[in-house]
Write a protein that holds these residues in place. Structure first.
Motif, short mmCIF file in Angstrom:
data_model
loop_
_atom_site.label_atom_id
_atom_site.label_comp_id
_atom_site.label_asym_id
_atom_site.label_seq_id
_atom_site.Cartn_x
_atom_site.Cartn_y
_atom_site.Cartn_z
N ASP A 114 0.62 -1.83 0.05
CA ASP A 114 0.14 0.07 -0.11
C ASP A 114 0.75 0.72 0.28
OD1 ASP A 114 -2.32 -1.50 -0.20
OD2 ASP A 114 -2.88 -1.49 2.42
N GLU A 115 1.62 1.00 0.65
CA GLU A 115 2.85 1.91 0.88
C GLU A 115 3.50 2.18 0.15
OE1 GLU A 115 3.10 4.06 3.79
OE2 GLU A 115 4.46 5.86 3.10
N THR A 116 3.92 1.37 -0.97
CA THR A 116 4.86 1.83 -2.24
C THR A 116 3.07 2.39 -3.81
OG1 THR A 116 6.02 -0.10 -2.44
CG2 THR A 116 6.02 1.06 -3.84
N VAL A 117 2.24 2.19 -3.28
CA VAL A 117 1.12 2.71 -3.79
C VAL A 117 1.32 4.23 -3.68
CG1 VAL A 117 -0.85 3.05 -4.86
CG2 VAL A 117 0.03 0.59 -4.99
N LEU A 118 1.10 4.25 -2.45
CA LEU A 118 0.96 6.23 -2.65
C LEU A 118 1.67 6.78 -2.53
CD1 LEU A 118 -1.39 6.88 0.40
CD2 LEU A 118 1.05 6.93 1.97
N ARG A 119 2.84 5.84 -2.45
CA ARG A 119 4.38 6.63 -3.51
C ARG A 119 4.38 7.39 -4.18
NH1 ARG A 119 9.21 6.72 1.68
NH2 ARG A 119 8.11 6.82 3.59
N ALA A 120 3.82 6.24 -4.79
CA ALA A 120 4.48 5.95 -6.61
C ALA A 120 3.03 7.09 -7.08
CB ALA A 120 3.49 4.83 -7.17
N ASN A 121 2.01 7.86 -6.15
CA ASN A 121 0.79 8.84 -6.70
C ASN A 121 1.86 10.10 -6.09
OD1 ASN A 121 -0.73 6.99 -8.42
ND2 ASN A 121 -2.19 6.90 -6.14
N GLU A 122 2.26 10.16 -5.18
CA GLU A 122 2.78 11.08 -4.65
C GLU A 122 4.14 11.29 -5.47
OE1 GLU A 122 2.67 10.30 0.29
OE2 GLU A 122 4.24 10.60 -1.05
N GLU A 123 4.83 10.94 -5.84
CA GLU A 123 6.03 11.10 -6.71
C GLU A 123 6.52 10.68 -8.68
OE1 GLU A 123 9.67 11.35 -5.31
OE2 GLU A 123 9.24 11.13 -3.70
N GLY A 124 4.83 10.11 -8.60
CA GLY A 124 4.20 10.64 -9.93
C GLY A 124 5.12 9.63 -11.27
N ILE A 125 4.59 8.71 -10.13
CA ILE A 125 6.01 7.46 -11.29
C ILE A 125 4.46 6.14 -11.46
CG2 ILE A 125 7.31 5.81 -10.54
CD1 ILE A 125 8.82 8.23 -10.74
N PRO A 126 4.75 5.40 -12.44
CA PRO A 126 3.24 4.79 -12.96
C PRO A 126 3.44 3.94 -12.71
CG PRO A 126 4.34 6.18 -14.55
CD PRO A 126 4.77 6.39 -13.83
N LEU A 127 3.22 3.08 -12.24
CA LEU A 127 3.19 1.53 -11.16
C LEU A 127 2.57 0.85 -12.00
CD1 LEU A 127 4.87 0.31 -8.88
CD2 LEU A 127 3.02 0.63 -7.73
N LEU A 128 3.43 0.01 -13.16
CA LEU A 128 1.92 -1.31 -13.53
C LEU A 128 2.26 -2.17 -12.91
CD1 LEU A 128 2.44 1.28 -15.55
CD2 LEU A 128 2.95 -0.23 -17.55
N THR A 129 1.19 -3.53 -12.40
CA THR A 129 1.37 -4.97 -12.97
C THR A 129 1.02 -6.00 -13.02
OG1 THR A 129 -0.58 -4.89 -11.86
CG2 THR A 129 1.10 -4.16 -10.21
N THR A 130 1.77 -6.63 -13.54
CA THR A 130 1.05 -8.24 -14.47
C THR A 130 1.41 -9.54 -13.80
OG1 THR A 130 1.89 -8.93 -16.28
CG2 THR A 130 3.32 -7.58 -15.67
N ALA A 131 0.54 -10.55 -14.19
CA ALA A 131 1.04 -11.23 -13.60
C ALA A 131 2.55 -12.16 -14.84
CB ALA A 131 -0.18 -12.66 -14.24
N LYS A 132 2.47 -11.64 -16.01
CA LYS A 132 3.38 -12.27 -16.77
C LYS A 132 4.83 -12.29 -15.95
CE LYS A 132 1.56 -10.84 -21.07
NZ LYS A 132 0.14 -9.87 -20.54
N PRO A 133 5.72 -13.07 -15.69
CA PRO A 133 6.88 -13.19 -15.33
C PRO A 133 8.07 -12.07 -15.70
CG PRO A 133 6.53 -14.79 -16.33
CD PRO A 133 5.44 -14.49 -16.99
N SER A 134 9.21 -11.16 -15.24
CA SER A 134 10.12 -10.98 -15.80
C SER A 134 10.65 -11.05 -16.90
CB SER A 134 11.21 -10.71 -14.93
OG SER A 134 11.52 -9.81 -13.15
N PHE A 135 10.94 -12.41 -17.40
CA PHE A 135 11.62 -12.59 -18.62
C PHE A 135 10.37 -12.44 -20.18
CE2 PHE A 135 12.69 -15.92 -21.82
CZ PHE A 135 13.59 -15.78 -22.04
N GLU A 136 9.64 -12.31 -19.40
CA GLU A 136 8.33 -12.28 -20.34
C GLU A 136 7.92 -10.76 -21.12
OE1 GLU A 136 6.33 -14.76 -22.63
OE2 GLU A 136 5.33 -13.41 -23.29
N VAL A 137 7.87 -10.45 -19.79
CA VAL A 137 7.36 -9.30 -20.11
C VAL A 137 8.96 -8.39 -20.58
CG1 VAL A 137 7.96 -6.71 -18.39
CG2 VAL A 137 6.69 -8.54 -17.81
N ALA A 138 10.09 -7.89 -20.44
CA ALA A 138 11.23 -8.61 -20.95
C ALA A 138 11.50 -8.27 -22.50
CB ALA A 138 12.54 -8.46 -20.66
#
Lengths: 249, 120
Positions: free
Chosen positions: B82-106
């Motif tokens: 929760d704290e991460t989401v809060l700080r991302a909004n405060e700092e204006g950093i887009p935070l994206l989530t996905t079920a795909k593993p890192s390898f697939e995302v890259a």
């Protein structure tokens, strides 16, 4: 006020990676030989041999602080210490329920030996201890403080399982009582490299996995070798102090 | 590329959920960086990078701010604190989530024309 010598990060034969020679009485004997007054027992994700170590220490006049080296979900190692074993075992229950249910492969990783204060093997722990719990470092910090324990990020200068390596810097919400550096560095060098530890006391420990590694790495100026005095020394109250001995080996 | 890829393009292409920083989806992406050691990201990532990680600790937002990262993709189905989401909004950093593993995302990012940052 007197100078006491400490090594607050010692594993017993319960940790699979530690040598089986790490029995409670052998650890106490080695600690005495090194001139240690106060030691910390902190096995990976477990405190099963703490009572045996406290008993072995009491017989020889070495104060044993009981704890657990918790591996957080971020693969960060955090030393957690408690003033009494009741609270420590309550914390151990919480750590156990956050561990994955994997059986230790002792041929590959080593045995996880339960021992009494005479060093006799009383059993083996089945659950593999070298795993990450599902607890975040922030949760560990908050929960251990609630339970009245101490939170110390372990070997922050090391290339793995370190708060600084894995999470970049000390989170402003963690509020550790101090940070631990490994025997491979000095506090001056650590403070230069890691600006986020500014203002925090620094201790140094052996992280001993074998008897020959146990040594006096931290000196504490306090009234007596006790939990209460350790807390006061960490807060630098009334002329008390705690500092790493900067002998880089 | 005629036009730089934006964070919004990535969210759409990879079917990511945008959990924070929704107002910054027009951020342009220069390079990609994949690492779960934040000290490594601080030393190796740079302005405009899209960063792929499984870490969800709030420190990821500070690291992204510090390095000028365009967006963080939390891979492997990890849920940001929760704290991460809060700080991302405060700092204006887009935070994206996905079920795909890192390898697939890259791999998907590479297919979109995004390349790894070469350390100087």
């Amino acid at each position: 006020m007197k100078l006491f010598f400490a090594d607050l990060h010692i594993h017993t034969a319960l940790s699979p990676c530690a040598e089986n020679e790490m029995t409670p009485p052998a650890i106490i004997k080695a600690a005495k030989a090194e001139g240690l007054d106060i030691i910390g027992i902190s096995d990976h994700n477990s405190a099963e041999n703490v009572v045996a170590a406290i008993e072995a220490g009491a017989a020889e006049g070495v104060t044993v602080i009981g704890g657990i080296e918790v591996q957080t979900v971020e693969d960060v190692h955090v030393l957690t210490f408690f003033p009494c074993v009741d609270t420590l075992f309550r914390w151990q229950d919480e750590v156990y329920s956050a561990l994955p249910d994997i059986e230790n492969d002792e041929k590959r990783f080593g045995e996880q030996l339960l021992m009494d204060s005479n060093g006799n093997v009383t059993g083996k722990l089945r659950t593999f201890l070298l795993a990450s719990t599902s607890m975040s470092v922030d949760y560990v910090g908050k929960r251990v403080r609630e339970l009245g324990g101490l939170v110390i990020p372990a070997h922050i200068d090391r290339p793995s399982f370190s708060l600084i390596r894995n999470l970049g810097f000390v989170p402003d919400t963690l509020l550790p009582c101090c940070v631990e550096i490994s025997k491979n560095t000095s506090s001056g060098s650590a403070k230069e490299r890691f600006s986020s530890i500014a203002g925090l006391p620094v201790i140094k420990s052996s992280d001993a996995h074998r008897l020959s590694e146990i040594s006096a790495y931290t000196e504490i100026l306090m009234e007596e070798a006790s939990w209460e005095e350790l807390l006061l020394a960490l807060a630098f109250v009334g002329g008390r102090s705690i500092r790493p001995l900067d002998i880089v080996c | 590329m005629d036009r730089r890829v934006t964070v919004g393009d990535i969210a759409k292409e990879l079917e990511c959920e945008v959990v924070a920083g929704k107002s910054c989806l027009d951020n342009e992406v220069s390079f990609g960086y994949s690492s779960d050691l934040l000290s490594d990201v601080m030393a190796g990532a740079g302005p405009g990078d899209v960063w792929v990680t499984v870490q969800v600790h709030q420190n990821i937002i500070a690291v992204a701010s510090l390095t000028g990262i365009s967006a963080i993709i939390v891979a492997g189905g990890a849920a940001p604190a929760d704290e991460t989401v809060l700080r991302a909004n405060e700092e204006g950093i887009p935070l994206l989530t996905t079920a795909k593993p890192s390898f697939e995302v890259a791999g998907r990012l590479y297919s979109m024309g995004i390349r790894g940052r070469v350390k100087t």
